[in-house]
Enzyme design. Sequence first.
Site, PDB file in Angstrom:
ATOM      1  N   CYS A  80      23.657  39.272  45.301  1.00  0.00           N
ATOM      2  CA  CYS A  80      25.267  40.120  45.711  1.00  0.00           C
ATOM      3  C   CYS A  80      26.158  40.732  44.596  1.00  0.00           C
ATOM      4  CB  CYS A  80      25.587  39.013  46.832  1.00  0.00           C
ATOM      5  SG  CYS A  80      24.406  38.817  47.841  1.00  0.00           S
ATOM      6  N   HIS A 323      26.726  46.891  52.472  1.00  0.00           N
ATOM      7  CA  HIS A 323      26.509  46.035  51.321  1.00  0.00           C
ATOM      8  C   HIS A 323      25.363  46.985  49.787  1.00  0.00           C
ATOM      9  CE1 HIS A 323      26.516  42.917  48.375  1.00  0.00           C
ATOM     10  NE2 HIS A 323      26.117  41.691  49.603  1.00  0.00           N
TER      11      HIS A 323
END
Lengths: 351, 351
Positions: A80, A323
């Site tokens: 991430c 995301h």
Amino acid sequence: MSGVYVVAAGMTPFRQHPDTAVHELARQAVWAAITSSGIDPEAIELAYAGHAYQGQCFGQKALLKIGITGMPIVNCENACASGASAVWGVYNAIKAGQADIGLALGAEKLSGRGGGFTPMVADDLESVMGRVMPAVFAMMARKHMERYGTTLEQMASVAVKNRRGGVLNPYSAWTENITIEEVLAAPMIAEPLTRLSCCPVSDGAAAVILASERVVRRLTGKPVAIRAAVMASGRRNDVGMADDNSEMTIRAARQAYEIAGIGPDEIDVCELHDPFTIAELVHCEDLGFCAPGEAGPLALGGHFDRDGAVAVSPSGGLLARGHPLGATGVAQIAELFWQLRGEAGDRQVPD
Amino acid sequence: MSGVYVVAAGMTPFRQHPDTAVHELARQAVWAAITSSGIDPEAIELAYAGHAYQGQCFGQKALLKIGITGMPIVNCENACASGASAVWGVYNAIKAGQADIGLALGAEKLSGRGGGFTPMVADDLESVMGRVMPAVFAMMARKHMERYGTTLEQMASVAVKNRRGGVLNPYSAWTENITIEEVLAAPMIAEPLTRLSCCPVSDGAAAVILASERVVRRLTGKPVAIRAAVMASGRRNDVGMADDNSEMTIRAARQAYEIAGIGPDEIDVCELHDPFTIAELVHCEDLGFCAPGEAGPLALGGHFDRDGAVAVSPSGGLLARGHPLGATGVAQIAELFWQLRGEAGDRQVPD
């Protein structure tokens, strides 16, 4: 040592783009940064490309198709944090004197990879046993609720606020507001996190151009200075389980405040990592915006709203914007660039 | 701006390790660097991990198992340059003031991935059409032969020399010398490159520790200074086809010489990228050790031998040591560290 500045930013809408190649998403983001700033693409001296799943030499392939070639290009993967790591790489390289102008590109195409979340790695025993992201954050939520009395409504209010930001953000996946009741009534993903407590699967790319002190005034009259760029990793293999808060985030934030010479009470706007509602509450505490356990009531009370004490994720964050792993960290820097220049449109945080 | 130094190096043998996990190879290399130098693992402030095929967050997972946690860790992938990119990342971060001591780790496990060469990517049209590495370098060889009269014997002499280095190198895959006749008679892979003209498939890991000017004297009495760290990428999508030599390598080398303030005639020892025999000849020319077209006769005449004018790849290079992608660039820096400290054992280049 001389400063490093953000001088341009570009982004694609973050949503599912099943018919658009990831290289094309990258091209759109890079070209948006270039054309919006008037910076000569030939002047870009190095690049980092952050991504997690786009194959070998993604940065080289994408930039070749964009027509930007010849300079050092490094692909970096940090799950991430892949995009943030790309920005950090460019920042360091400029500060090290490798270049005066550098590009950080982040891109990811997750749609079409199957499943509702980040693709699992078959040989990762923890993933196979169920320690996937929603489960990790669900445990974090349960612990926060038990320890501090954080409520379902408080957590849901984060999704409502961020969706409100996303509706105002042309780069966001979502266009409709939601209510606390809708968040609570949505299908359960990992108790107590419902589907509206989780970020949507999306594709997208973002790009920022960084410049050295030496050339910045030639490029723009409105540079945004990077006062500190800090990274950290966890000390143990139990993030979100043994600790109530994230020791590594607390450590990185303290170091950043120290380097920048400011405190958390001086922050007006923040983009943080909110893949799940609970993450935003925990990170607000980690960043020192309030004491541990206080974020829930403050969130419900509007403390982190666009017109609150600290505007947290006015872009809509990961919860509303989506995301695409490698793109996220770069998109956060792009959003702050726009916010600090007063160019964030309807979602602009008031001065 | 202050200097950056190599202060420690460690490596596993490069060969097929079918029964050893890649994390264990990484541990061996990192631990060898640490124990050989006496540097406190707790003092390592950041790390880059170079690899191409070892999965998400490889560096974090490997270093966690080694017990080195908490610091910034970035994974980088740049195909055959993944390891070199990791070293470059650490170099920049130290020069940027992010840390005084940093670790570059490179690791790869290729055995068990099937096929004799780097795994092909199914959606890479060029690979599927046959533009795999042996084919690219075979075209490069044919062109060099046609343009400069480079002979099969001259190319084969590179494999013979490098195998000689490899036999003396405990980290190398191979333990027996070969002759020009054996290279020429080996099975054909991509005409005119025979199997002994190609680097073997192998697994391995390498690690180097870099330090800033500020702390280097505390760590070792024998630091090796990095006088220049330059990267470049190609300007077009036709490397090895349109050009006789590698424009990007020529460009990077010139820049490095300029920064370091030396010329190619001052180089005593060099580790270069020799996945195929022809590559070493072309790169010797690219690096300015001789004019284009001269490398073949010079190689056959011993110019690049360990006791020649320039010792090229005294380690045995990729041809003898093997080429676990992410590990290679780090291993090259490790070899030069040992060579410049006079610690390269039987393969030491004479002063």
